[in-house]
Scaffold this motif. Structure first.
Motif, mmCIF file in Angstrom:
data_model
loop_
_atom_site.group_PDB
_atom_site.id
_atom_site.type_symbol
_atom_site.label_atom_id
_atom_site.label_comp_id
_atom_site.label_asym_id
_atom_site.label_seq_id
_atom_site.Cartn_x
_atom_site.Cartn_y
_atom_site.Cartn_z
ATOM 1 N N MET A 106 19.257 -29.182 112.891
ATOM 2 C CA MET A 106 19.676 -30.335 112.149
ATOM 3 C C MET A 106 18.104 -31.177 111.682
ATOM 4 S SD MET A 106 21.471 -34.253 112.689
ATOM 5 C CE MET A 106 20.181 -34.509 114.038
ATOM 6 N N LYS A 107 18.196 -30.998 110.380
ATOM 7 C CA LYS A 107 16.687 -31.643 109.732
ATOM 8 C C LYS A 107 17.032 -33.033 109.297
ATOM 9 C CE LYS A 107 14.851 -29.589 106.147
ATOM 10 N NZ LYS A 107 14.272 -28.884 105.437
ATOM 11 N N ILE A 108 16.075 -33.881 109.711
ATOM 12 C CA ILE A 108 16.239 -35.388 109.076
ATOM 13 C C ILE A 108 15.016 -35.582 108.476
ATOM 14 C CG2 ILE A 108 16.318 -37.705 109.784
ATOM 15 C CD1 ILE A 108 18.062 -37.058 112.139
ATOM 16 N N THR A 109 14.887 -36.336 106.910
ATOM 17 C CA THR A 109 13.859 -36.689 106.451
ATOM 18 C C THR A 109 13.804 -38.221 106.023
ATOM 19 O OG1 THR A 109 13.468 -34.328 105.583
ATOM 20 C CG2 THR A 109 12.401 -36.348 104.416
ATOM 21 N N PHE A 110 12.914 -39.139 106.644
ATOM 22 C CA PHE A 110 12.820 -40.424 106.440
ATOM 23 C C PHE A 110 12.181 -40.508 105.244
ATOM 24 C CE2 PHE A 110 13.562 -40.026 110.963
ATOM 25 C CZ PHE A 110 14.425 -41.283 111.312
ATOM 26 N N LEU A 111 12.449 -41.430 104.525
ATOM 27 C CA LEU A 111 11.852 -41.684 103.146
ATOM 28 C C LEU A 111 11.708 -43.089 102.575
ATOM 29 C CD1 LEU A 111 11.346 -40.464 100.030
ATOM 30 C CD2 LEU A 111 13.601 -40.857 99.438
ATOM 31 N N ALA A 126 4.040 -47.277 101.499
ATOM 32 C CA ALA A 126 4.843 -46.467 102.001
ATOM 33 C C ALA A 126 4.951 -45.906 103.462
ATOM 34 C CB ALA A 126 4.808 -45.049 101.122
ATOM 35 N N MET A 127 3.779 -45.563 104.094
ATOM 36 C CA MET A 127 3.487 -45.397 105.367
ATOM 37 C C MET A 127 3.780 -46.481 106.253
ATOM 38 S SD MET A 127 3.229 -42.783 107.388
ATOM 39 C CE MET A 127 2.535 -41.482 106.199
ATOM 40 N N GLY A 128 3.513 -47.579 105.930
ATOM 41 C CA GLY A 128 3.734 -48.733 106.938
ATOM 42 C C GLY A 128 5.428 -49.025 106.984
ATOM 43 N N ASP A 129 5.980 -49.000 105.804
ATOM 44 C CA ASP A 129 7.391 -48.792 105.915
ATOM 45 C C ASP A 129 8.367 -47.728 106.309
ATOM 46 O OD1 ASP A 129 7.087 -51.416 104.763
ATOM 47 O OD2 ASP A 129 7.772 -51.106 102.789
ATOM 48 N N LEU A 130 7.654 -46.761 106.120
ATOM 49 C CA LEU A 130 8.306 -45.445 106.786
ATOM 50 C C LEU A 130 8.271 -45.209 108.165
ATOM 51 C CD1 LEU A 130 9.384 -42.384 106.201
ATOM 52 C CD2 LEU A 130 6.819 -41.690 106.653
ATOM 53 N N GLU A 131 7.381 -45.741 108.847
ATOM 54 C CA GLU A 131 7.042 -45.637 110.454
ATOM 55 C C GLU A 131 8.017 -46.967 111.004
ATOM 56 O OE1 GLU A 131 2.720 -45.820 111.070
ATOM 57 O OE2 GLU A 131 2.777 -43.273 110.948
ATOM 58 N N THR A 132 8.242 -47.992 110.341
ATOM 59 C CA THR A 132 8.974 -49.229 110.572
ATOM 60 C C THR A 132 10.314 -48.500 110.598
ATOM 61 O OG1 THR A 132 7.383 -50.612 110.135
ATOM 62 C CG2 THR A 132 9.622 -51.347 110.225
ATOM 63 N N LEU A 133 10.758 -48.025 109.625
ATOM 64 C CA LEU A 133 12.088 -47.284 109.293
ATOM 65 C C LEU A 133 12.315 -46.489 110.621
ATOM 66 C CD1 LEU A 133 14.343 -46.788 107.740
ATOM 67 C CD2 LEU A 133 13.390 -45.143 106.442
ATOM 68 N N GLU A 134 11.487 -45.421 110.973
ATOM 69 C CA GLU A 134 11.778 -44.450 112.229
ATOM 70 C C GLU A 134 11.739 -45.321 113.276
ATOM 71 O OE1 GLU A 134 8.698 -40.933 111.069
ATOM 72 O OE2 GLU A 134 7.753 -42.602 112.139
ATOM 73 N N LYS A 135 11.321 -46.167 113.441
ATOM 74 C CA LYS A 135 11.330 -47.091 114.814
ATOM 75 C C LYS A 135 12.733 -47.719 114.671
ATOM 76 C CE LYS A 135 6.459 -47.491 115.217
ATOM 77 N NZ LYS A 135 5.316 -48.576 115.222
ATOM 78 N N ILE A 136 13.081 -48.558 113.625
ATOM 79 C CA ILE A 136 14.485 -49.107 113.659
ATOM 80 C C ILE A 136 15.706 -48.353 113.791
ATOM 81 C CG2 ILE A 136 15.874 -50.343 111.938
ATOM 82 C CD1 ILE A 136 13.482 -51.570 110.782
ATOM 83 N N LEU A 137 15.421 -46.949 113.186
ATOM 84 C CA LEU A 137 16.778 -46.184 113.797
ATOM 85 C C LEU A 137 16.643 -45.662 115.074
ATOM 86 C CD1 LEU A 137 19.272 -44.923 112.459
ATOM 87 C CD2 LEU A 137 17.588 -42.833 111.799
ATOM 88 N N SER A 138 15.514 -45.355 115.662
ATOM 89 C CA SER A 138 15.372 -45.105 116.748
ATOM 90 C C SER A 138 15.983 -46.056 118.034
ATOM 91 C CB SER A 138 13.969 -44.592 117.296
ATOM 92 O OG SER A 138 13.619 -43.640 116.517
ATOM 93 N N ASN A 139 15.664 -47.111 117.671
ATOM 94 C CA ASN A 139 16.029 -48.445 118.395
ATOM 95 C C ASN A 139 17.567 -48.493 118.421
ATOM 96 O OD1 ASN A 139 13.495 -48.777 119.133
ATOM 97 N ND2 ASN A 139 13.137 -50.949 118.336
ATOM 98 N N LEU A 140 18.099 -48.488 117.086
ATOM 99 C CA LEU A 140 19.369 -48.576 116.957
ATOM 100 C C LEU A 140 20.191 -47.520 117.504
ATOM 101 C CD1 LEU A 140 19.599 -49.409 113.042
ATOM 102 C CD2 LEU A 140 20.215 -51.076 114.929
ATOM 103 N N LEU A 141 19.879 -46.430 117.550
ATOM 104 C CA LEU A 141 20.430 -45.172 118.349
ATOM 105 C C LEU A 141 19.952 -44.847 119.677
ATOM 106 C CD1 LEU A 141 20.667 -42.766 115.228
ATOM 107 C CD2 LEU A 141 22.186 -44.878 116.005
ATOM 108 N N GLU A 142 19.038 -45.618 119.978
ATOM 109 C CA GLU A 142 18.455 -45.389 121.550
ATOM 110 C C GLU A 142 18.077 -44.139 121.635
ATOM 111 O OE1 GLU A 142 21.333 -47.160 124.162
ATOM 112 O OE2 GLU A 142 20.703 -49.151 123.584
#
Length: 265
Positions: free
Chosen positions: A1-6, A149-165
């Motif tokens: 499964m491939k996931i792309t954050f944007l 873009a990069m600041g919001d992207l990395e924040t997005l990655e961390k938010i989803l990681s926290n939500l899904l643990e």
């Protein structure tokens, strides 16, 4: 499964037909491994409006030597093809990418997508605001470059990681498919880009939909599109007329045309 954050930075809102992407950031993960992460300025306009520069700090001068969208896309399209796309306000980010693809005479994206905006609303009901910065603040995440873009992207990655643990790229595929449905049609308005393109090309559409409201696997349906209203895609399948609610659709592809590739007549 491939996931792309944007994450994209633009000169305006999607409803403004003149708005264009001026910065794009993405990261692609597969089987728990980061395949690629990058952000780039993109020259799609000659002048960046002052009110936009005040928000994201991107100026006309900064875009002077930036590549055009077509050059950028050629080097990153494989990161998007076949990926589950993740963004905060998914319809906006993918909608803007599709605008650039259509302007470049390419096939728009109809990927499965997860919108962290409705996801956060359901999983963090105690919040009063669901802006990316407010969710990050609630989680103790520091975004050192907000509205870039990069600041919001990395924040997005961390938010989803926290939500899904869980770390990006290790998410369960069945759970990901379920979360793709949580945003409903408002999160996936970009599906209409694919429908409109199919009408123009007089092509059939491969529709992956989930009617089980669970994690049951489904096979794509090849549909000859007849119409699309505010809530449903209507078409013909094996001689029968079908109406498929947009909020049950996981992904759309034009038969015989790879998303992101140069459009064929």
């Amino acid at each position: 499964m491939k996931i792309t954050f944007l994450d994209v930075e633009t000169t305006g809102l999607l409803r403004d037909s003149r708005a264009r992407i001026i910065e794009l950031g993405f990261s692609t993960w597969e089987n728990g491994k980061l395949l690629r992460k990058n952000s780039t300025l993109i020259k799609t306009v000659d002048v960046v409006p002052d009110n936009i520069s005040k928000i994201n700090g991107i100026t006309t001068e900064m875009l002077k030597d930036a590549p055009g969208f077509e050059d950028v896309w050629k080097s990153i399209k494989e990161d998007f093809q076949g990926s589950i796309l993740v963004a905060h306000n998914l319809a906006f980010d993918v909608g803007m990418v599709n605008r650039e693809l259509i302007l470049a005479n390419r096939i728009p994206l109809g990927n499965m997508g997860i919108d962290t905006l409705p996801l956060s609303r359901k999983m963090l009901p105690e919040l009063s605001s669901y802006r990316l910065g407010e969710i990050a603040k609630h989680m103790g995440i520091l975004n050192e470059s907000p509205h870039r873009a990069m600041g919001d992207l990395e924040t997005l990655e961390k938010i989803l990681s926290n939500l899904l643990e869980s770390l990006p790229g290790t998410f369960d595929e069945g759970v990901m498919r379920l979360f793709c449905l949580w945003g409903g049609y408002p999160a996936h308005r970009y599906f209409k880009d694919v429908v409109q393109c199919a009408f123009q090309k007089k092509k059939k559409i491969s529709v992956l939909a989930d009617f089980s409201r669970g994690l049951q696997e489904t096979d794509p349906i090849i549909l000859e599109p007849l119409n699309a209203n505010a809530v449903s895609l209507i078409g013909e399948h094996l001689g029968e007329k079908l109406e498929i609610p947009f909020d049950r659709i996981l992904s759309l592809e034009i038969e015989g045309m790879l998303p992101g590739e140069v459009s064929m007549k």
